[in-house]
Design a protein around this motif. Structure first.
Motif, mmCIF file in Angstrom:
data_model
loop_
_atom_site.group_PDB
_atom_site.id
_atom_site.type_symbol
_atom_site.label_atom_id
_atom_site.label_comp_id
_atom_site.label_asym_id
_atom_site.label_seq_id
_atom_site.Cartn_x
_atom_site.Cartn_y
_atom_site.Cartn_z
ATOM 1 N N ALA A 100 -72.469 17.718 -22.022
ATOM 2 C CA ALA A 100 -73.178 16.454 -22.226
ATOM 3 C C ALA A 100 -74.667 16.710 -22.410
ATOM 4 O O ALA A 100 -75.318 16.059 -23.241
ATOM 5 C CB ALA A 100 -72.938 15.520 -21.049
ATOM 6 N N GLN A 101 -75.211 17.632 -21.649
ATOM 7 C CA GLN A 101 -76.641 17.938 -21.776
ATOM 8 C C GLN A 101 -76.941 18.499 -23.169
ATOM 9 O O GLN A 101 -77.972 18.180 -23.757
ATOM 10 C CB GLN A 101 -77.078 18.932 -20.689
ATOM 11 N N ALA A 102 -76.044 19.327 -23.717
ATOM 12 C CA ALA A 102 -76.239 19.874 -25.056
ATOM 13 C C ALA A 102 -76.198 18.765 -26.105
ATOM 14 O O ALA A 102 -76.987 18.745 -27.051
ATOM 15 C CB ALA A 102 -75.166 20.914 -25.353
ATOM 16 N N ILE A 103 -75.283 17.816 -25.948
ATOM 17 C CA ILE A 103 -75.199 16.692 -26.883
ATOM 18 C C ILE A 103 -76.446 15.828 -26.788
ATOM 19 O O ILE A 103 -77.033 15.436 -27.801
ATOM 20 C CB ILE A 103 -73.927 15.850 -26.610
ATOM 21 N N LEU A 104 -76.879 15.540 -25.551
ATOM 22 C CA LEU A 104 -78.062 14.690 -25.359
ATOM 23 C C LEU A 104 -79.327 15.355 -25.866
ATOM 24 O O LEU A 104 -80.248 14.683 -26.332
ATOM 25 C CB LEU A 104 -78.211 14.322 -23.877
ATOM 26 N N ALA A 105 -79.383 16.666 -25.820
ATOM 27 C CA ALA A 105 -80.570 17.375 -26.289
ATOM 28 C C ALA A 105 -80.716 17.252 -27.810
ATOM 29 O O ALA A 105 -81.831 17.273 -28.330
ATOM 30 C CB ALA A 105 -80.494 18.844 -25.891
ATOM 31 N N ASN A 106 -79.604 17.104 -28.513
ATOM 32 C CA ASN A 106 -79.644 17.012 -29.972
ATOM 33 C C ASN A 106 -79.837 15.588 -30.484
ATOM 34 O O ASN A 106 -80.101 15.393 -31.654
ATOM 35 C CB ASN A 106 -78.352 17.570 -30.575
ATOM 36 N N LYS A 107 -79.684 14.610 -29.629
ATOM 37 C CA LYS A 107 -79.792 13.220 -30.072
ATOM 38 C C LYS A 107 -81.168 12.665 -29.751
ATOM 39 O O LYS A 107 -81.777 12.993 -28.751
ATOM 40 C CB LYS A 107 -78.724 12.366 -29.387
ATOM 41 N N SER A 108 -81.631 11.818 -30.652
ATOM 42 C CA SER A 108 -82.917 11.162 -30.382
ATOM 43 C C SER A 108 -82.674 10.002 -29.422
ATOM 44 O O SER A 108 -81.640 9.340 -29.487
ATOM 45 C CB SER A 108 -83.543 10.666 -31.681
ATOM 46 N N PRO A 109 -83.634 9.746 -28.547
ATOM 47 C CA PRO A 109 -83.427 8.679 -27.569
ATOM 48 C C PRO A 109 -83.412 7.314 -28.265
ATOM 49 O O PRO A 109 -84.058 7.112 -29.285
ATOM 50 C CB PRO A 109 -84.614 8.815 -26.618
ATOM 51 N N ARG A 110 -82.677 6.398 -27.689
ATOM 52 C CA ARG A 110 -82.627 5.048 -28.234
ATOM 53 C C ARG A 110 -83.922 4.318 -27.925
ATOM 54 O O ARG A 110 -84.565 4.556 -26.902
ATOM 55 C CB ARG A 110 -81.481 4.262 -27.613
ATOM 56 N N LYS A 111 -84.224 3.411 -28.828
ATOM 57 C CA LYS A 111 -85.388 2.564 -28.572
ATOM 58 C C LYS A 111 -85.000 1.541 -27.514
ATOM 59 O O LYS A 111 -83.888 1.003 -27.541
ATOM 60 C CB LYS A 111 -85.814 1.844 -29.847
ATOM 61 N N PRO A 112 -85.912 1.238 -26.601
ATOM 62 C CA PRO A 112 -85.565 0.247 -25.572
ATOM 63 C C PRO A 112 -85.429 -1.145 -26.190
ATOM 64 O O PRO A 112 -86.108 -1.490 -27.154
ATOM 65 C CB PRO A 112 -86.732 0.317 -24.589
ATOM 66 N N ARG A 113 -84.552 -1.922 -25.621
ATOM 67 C CA ARG A 113 -84.366 -3.297 -26.088
ATOM 68 C C ARG A 113 -85.527 -4.158 -25.606
ATOM 69 O O ARG A 113 -86.074 -3.936 -24.528
ATOM 70 C CB ARG A 113 -83.071 -3.885 -25.545
ATOM 71 N N LYS A 114 -85.834 -5.132 -26.406
ATOM 72 C CA LYS A 114 -86.860 -6.088 -25.993
ATOM 73 C C LYS A 114 -86.154 -7.251 -25.321
ATOM 74 O O LYS A 114 -85.477 -8.038 -25.963
ATOM 75 C CB LYS A 114 -87.647 -6.567 -27.206
ATOM 76 N N ASN A 115 -86.319 -7.333 -24.027
ATOM 77 C CA ASN A 115 -85.697 -8.419 -23.270
ATOM 78 C C ASN A 115 -86.730 -9.516 -23.055
ATOM 79 O O ASN A 115 -87.854 -9.263 -22.625
ATOM 80 C CB ASN A 115 -85.207 -7.935 -21.907
ATOM 81 N N LYS A 116 -86.314 -10.729 -23.366
ATOM 82 C CA LYS A 116 -87.211 -11.858 -23.123
ATOM 83 C C LYS A 116 -87.075 -12.268 -21.663
ATOM 84 O O LYS A 116 -85.976 -12.423 -21.157
ATOM 85 C CB LYS A 116 -86.858 -13.039 -24.021
ATOM 86 N N SER A 117 -88.177 -12.435 -21.022
ATOM 87 C CA SER A 117 -88.134 -12.903 -19.643
ATOM 88 C C SER A 117 -88.421 -14.408 -19.634
ATOM 89 O O SER A 117 -88.858 -14.980 -20.630
ATOM 90 C CB SER A 117 -89.170 -12.167 -18.786
ATOM 91 N N VAL A 118 -88.184 -15.023 -18.519
ATOM 92 C CA VAL A 118 -88.443 -16.454 -18.393
ATOM 93 C C VAL A 118 -89.937 -16.724 -18.593
ATOM 94 O O VAL A 118 -90.328 -17.715 -19.202
ATOM 95 C CB VAL A 118 -87.979 -16.964 -17.013
ATOM 96 N N ALA A 119 -90.777 -15.841 -18.129
ATOM 97 C CA ALA A 119 -92.229 -16.019 -18.255
ATOM 98 C C ALA A 119 -92.648 -15.997 -19.726
ATOM 99 O O ALA A 119 -93.562 -16.716 -20.129
ATOM 100 C CB ALA A 119 -92.957 -14.929 -17.492
ATOM 101 N N ASP A 120 -91.971 -15.192 -20.540
ATOM 102 C CA ASP A 120 -92.299 -15.155 -21.961
ATOM 103 C C ASP A 120 -91.809 -16.412 -22.677
ATOM 104 O O ASP A 120 -92.432 -16.862 -23.636
ATOM 105 C CB ASP A 120 -91.665 -13.930 -22.625
ATOM 106 N N ALA A 121 -90.688 -16.959 -22.247
ATOM 107 C CA ALA A 121 -90.089 -18.098 -22.931
ATOM 108 C C ALA A 121 -90.879 -19.392 -22.671
ATOM 109 O O ALA A 121 -91.141 -20.147 -23.593
ATOM 110 C CB ALA A 121 -88.648 -18.278 -22.491
#
Length: 138
Positions: A100-121
């Motif tokens: 798994a570490q070898a597979i993860l080393a070859n993959k680019s990390p995912r972009k974080p999701r933008k979560n809307k919070s109640v304060a933003d809404a």
């Protein structure tokens, strides 16, 4: 009945009923489903069975046809190259395992999701004022 088969069998110096039997057996092979090889082999086996029932001279003609179709069945073998196995699904490993570490080393990390919070809404100040107005109107 197929005209070519009928014409061919009529040229043989054999009895009419034997001509008809050979023609029917070959016609049957044309109407069956399956690969060319299996249909040629079926015709050969059918003509071999007929040849065993006939007299010597007539048997020889049926035997010749049977051998021709047997050779045709050998020619009809599918000579395709073996296909490569299709790609399988990715195998899941424990995240801490070396695989798994070898597979993860070859993959680019995912972009974080933008979560809307109640304060933003809804702005907090407007929410408090709306709550106060609702309480005062009671």
């Amino acid at each position: 009945m197929n005209a070519q088969i009928k014409e061919l069998t009529e040229q043989l110096p054999i009895a009419t009923d034997v001509q008809k039997s050979i023609a029917n057996r070959l016609e049957s092979a044309l109407t069956k489903s399956g690969s060319a090889q299996s249909r040629l082999r079926m015709a050969s086996q059918s003509l071999n069975a007929l040849s065993k029932k006939l007299t010597d001279e007539e048997s020889g003609y049926a035997d010749i046809f049977a051998r021709i179709f047997e050779i045709g069945a050998l020619i009809g073998v599918d000579n395709k190259k073996p296909t490569e196995p299709k790609a399988t699904r990715e195998i899941w490993f424990d995240a801490d395992s070396p695989q798994a570490q070898a597979i993860l080393a070859n993959k680019s990390p995912r972009k974080p999701r933008k979560n809307k919070s109640v304060a933003d809404a809804v702005p907090t100040q407007e929410l408090i004022e709306a709550f106060m107005r609702a309480m005062a109107s009671r």
